[in-house]
Design an enzyme around this catalytic site. Structure first.
Site, PDB file in Angstrom:
ATOM      1  CD  GLU A 434      15.580  34.821  44.073  1.00 13.01           C
ATOM      2  OE1 GLU A 434      14.459  34.609  44.565  1.00 13.01           O
ATOM      3  OE2 GLU A 434      16.049  34.143  43.123  1.00 13.01           O
ATOM      4  CG  ASP A 512      16.424  31.065  44.757  1.00 12.14           C
ATOM      5  OD1 ASP A 512      17.646  31.073  44.961  1.00 12.14           O
ATOM      6  OD2 ASP A 512      15.581  31.410  45.603  1.00 12.14           O
ATOM      7  CG  ASP A 514      12.413  29.635  42.491  1.00 10.29           C
ATOM      8  OD1 ASP A 514      12.753  30.669  41.877  1.00 10.29           O
ATOM      9  OD2 ASP A 514      12.394  29.573  43.737  1.00 10.29           O
ATOM     10  CG  ASP A 516       9.080  33.653  43.227  1.00 15.05           C
ATOM     11  OD1 ASP A 516       8.168  34.059  42.479  1.00 15.05           O
ATOM     12  OD2 ASP A 516       8.895  33.246  44.375  1.00 15.05           O
TER      13      ASP A 516
END
Length: 659
Positions: A434, A512, A514, A516
């Site tokens: 990403e 990541d 998280d 997203d």
């Protein structure tokens, strides 16, 4: 249909041993009760490891019950501070209760032990019809030795702890008889073969320990290995041709000056076979790790480094052949007994060690002693080197048979792809990363020989309802497909045929830690499930789990860093440091906002290194495929908004959400 209300009336709190009885598979293997008996044996072995027991006797009775007896100190019968019940009763009825948590105290009764979670014999009791415990130990007031008895039925106390009589001749030890409950196991009989292997391993790992197994209508079996690991490995290799003598040694830390605790280290026996060799046997604090783990990976890495150093010193490095670790250790017979202060295992059954620090410890433990041994036994060293070079040459020739598409054909490789050097498709890995910044860190961190990178910009297109001939209009999807070297296909396609051009054996989704990042994982999985399902059926796809936090501390001259994947793991790490006496001011916590914030060495250690990273394999069977198609229609279909909302109102609470 009207949605069901969710109120406090439906909220359930499982108490005592109820969690174990309701979900036994979370705590033990449910094929047979061997593991709950192993918990008793491990406790006796920990007594022997602490130098307090010299004998372990196990009896399998005709009625299916099992007796485990040792001559250790006996389970304490006194009442711990702050408690109202005896320690022996707490051990069998309370999860996370025991004497093996304080690893920092040099005078701890179990500084090095397999006990980690404090749920061992409590699980044994929870999954048994009856348990009878006989304890011969010193009286709490210290006036003499007594014989105590405690009984359970269906995990509840049937006979409270009571002192029966004085123990004659200062007798000490523990005897536990268990009757496994058939309701919780596919078979209520212990696996004799597994039990035999377990008991013999305890005798091997503890030279001088006398271990017996008594079976119905058979003569007792006795194990006592005074030669330890060397004698055991020699026995395993009795019918195997070897090219080196056995190398055995014990190396433990004298102090904590090297970043590891005093007493940590390993005892090992290794030998190289001419052809096949027995499956490696590895242990941590006497616990058999059937699936290996970071201690075995680190040990192999240390062996590889030592052999390479020997080759460089004697000018034996081949000119046009690149050795990999498997070339050197592929035919190495190994028995490894590691000693780790605070081991972290994958699951309660402890089949695999996951402690990252164990990897570094084992590299340091084996590398120098083995290099010294190789230089003292140059003929053995040269035999290992010749075998490794031959293995590398065979591997190279096999890889050349696979036609690898570089720039030829209608589609050229995407410019953002940072390819690897290796032509070994099975070994090669493609990381779908990403963001460009994370891709830069990963590029600096990766092993360029076999690890390739493809940075993804932004969110990938939701391709669930996009036709196969239109998905290449999206640049990120186009780049992924071209890099993989395969064409879109349906669920009924022959995997052998559609994956013939696959350029990487492992496809790693690295995003990541998280919301997203999770969304990107779902979108890539959607692409693979809808248009490249053979990748999932053949087990080529993985999700890398990078850490969200790093806990740092420097205490008494020793620097430590602990990576944590979630808040609960972070809090547990901080509590563990506090329990070790680390001051609050010496603990710092860093939260990674994204992969781009991580230094290359951090990214390598937590996400790229095969020995220390955490992976989630994404696989599916033909049976699961239909369910997944239906579920993704609901979750990813643009025309399913109404159904999706109804599902969220009805069953959304069952989802494991990252919000």
């Amino acid at each position: 249909m009207a949605s069901k209300n969710y109120s406090a009336d439906q909220f359930t709190v499982l108490k005592g041993l109820e969690p174990v009885r309701l979900r036994p598979g979370m705590y033990t293997r449910t094929t047979c009760p061997t593991h709950i008996v192993q918990e008793l044996i491990d406790n006796s072995a920990d007594e022997a490891l602490a130098g307090q027991a010299t004998q372990i006797d196990v009896t399998v009775c005709p009625d299916g019950s099992v007796i485990v007896e040792d001559n250790g100190r006996g389970i304490p019968v006194g009442i711990p501070p702050g408690e109202s019940r005896p320690a022996a009763e707490l051990a069998f009825t309370t999860l996370h209760a025991g004497g093996k948590f304080d690893k920092t105290d040099q005078a701890s009764a179990y500084r090095f032990s397999g006990g980690l979670h404090g749920v061992g014999v409590a699980v044994t009791n929870a999954l048994s019809k009856r348990v009878v415990v006989d304890i011969h130990t010193r009286d709490p007031e210290g006036s003499g030795y007594g014989h105590y008895r405690l009984g359970f039925a269906d995990s509840a106390i049937e006979a409270p702890l009571v002192r029966i009589e004085n123990s004659t001749s200062r007798k000490h030890g523990t005897r536990v008889q268990v009757w496994p409950d058939a309701r919780y196991f596919d078979s209520n009989r212990v696996n004799i073969r597994e039990l035999t292997h377990l008991l013999r391993s305890k005798a091997i790992l503890l030279p001088g320990l006398r271990v017996t197994l008594s079976l119905p209508e058979q003569e007792p079996i006795l194990w006592q290995y005074d030669a330890g690991l060397s004698g055991y490995l020699e026995e395993l290799l009795a019918d195997t041709e070897t090219i080196t003598p056995i190398f055995t040694q014990s190396v433990y830390q004298n102090d904590d000056s090297h970043g590891f605790a005093e007493g940590e280290g390993a005892n090992w026996a290794i030998c190289w076979a001419a052809q096949g060799c027995p499956k490696p046997e590895t242990y941590v604090n006497l616990i058999p790790t059937l699936d290996g783990g970071t201690h075995e990976s680190g040990f192999r890495a240390g062996v590889f480094e030592a052999v390479r150093s020997f080759m460089e010193h004697h000018s034996l490095m081949p000119a046009k052949v690149k050795l990999v670790q498997e070339d050197v250790t592929g035919k190495m017979a190994l028995v490894l007994s590691a000693r780790i202060l605070d081991p972290q295992f994958q699951g309660q059954t402890k089949d695999k060690l996951t402690s990252r620090e164990a990897y570094k410890l084992m590299v340091q433990t084996i590398r120098d002693p083995l290099e010294l041994w190789l230089n003292s036994h140059p003929e053995a060293g040269r035999a290992i080197v010749e075998q490794a070079i031959q293995s590398a040459q065979l591997r190279s020739r096999a890889a050349k048979k696979v036609e690898r598409k570089k720039g030829s054909g209608l589609a050229t490789l995407p410019g953002k792809l940072t390819d690897c050097e290796s032509t070994d498709i099975q070994r090669n890995e493609l990381f779908l990363v990403e963001g460009d910044s994370a891709g830069g860190s990963a590029k600096a961190a990766r092993d360029k020989e076999y690890q390739a990178l493809l940075p993804l910009r932004g969110k990938v297109l939701n391709t669930w309802e996009v036709d196969a001939d239109l998905i290449f209009k999206n640049q990120e999807v186009h780049n992924m497909a071209v890099a993989l070297g395969i064409e879109p296909h349906g669920v009924d396609a022959d995997p052998e045929q559609v994956l013939a051009g696959l350029r990487y054996g492992k496809i790693m989704i690295l995003s990541d830690a998280d919301v997203d990042g999770s969304h990107i994982q779902v979108l890539i999985l959607t692409l693979f499930l809808r248009h490249f399902p053979a990748l999932l059926r053949r087990g080529h796809v993985f999700v890398v789990k990078p850490p969200l936090y790093r806990v740092d501390t420097t205490w008494r001259g020793k620097a430590r860093k602990i990576y944590c994947e979630a808040e609960t793991e972070r809090d547990a790490a901080i509590e563990r440091l506090r329990a070790e006496g680390v001051k609050e001011s010496a603990i710092s916590v860093q939260r990674f906002k994204g992969l781009g914030e991580m230094n290359p060495d951090q990214l390598w250690e937590t996400a790229l290194c095969p020995d220390t990273r955490s992976l989630v394999p994404l696989t599916m069977t033909l049976t699961e495929q239909a369910f997944l198609q239906e579920r993704f229609n609901l979750l990813m279909g643009k025309q399913s908004a109404g159904e999706r909302r109804a599902w969220m109102e009805r069953d959304g609470w069952t989802a494991d959400l990252d919000v």
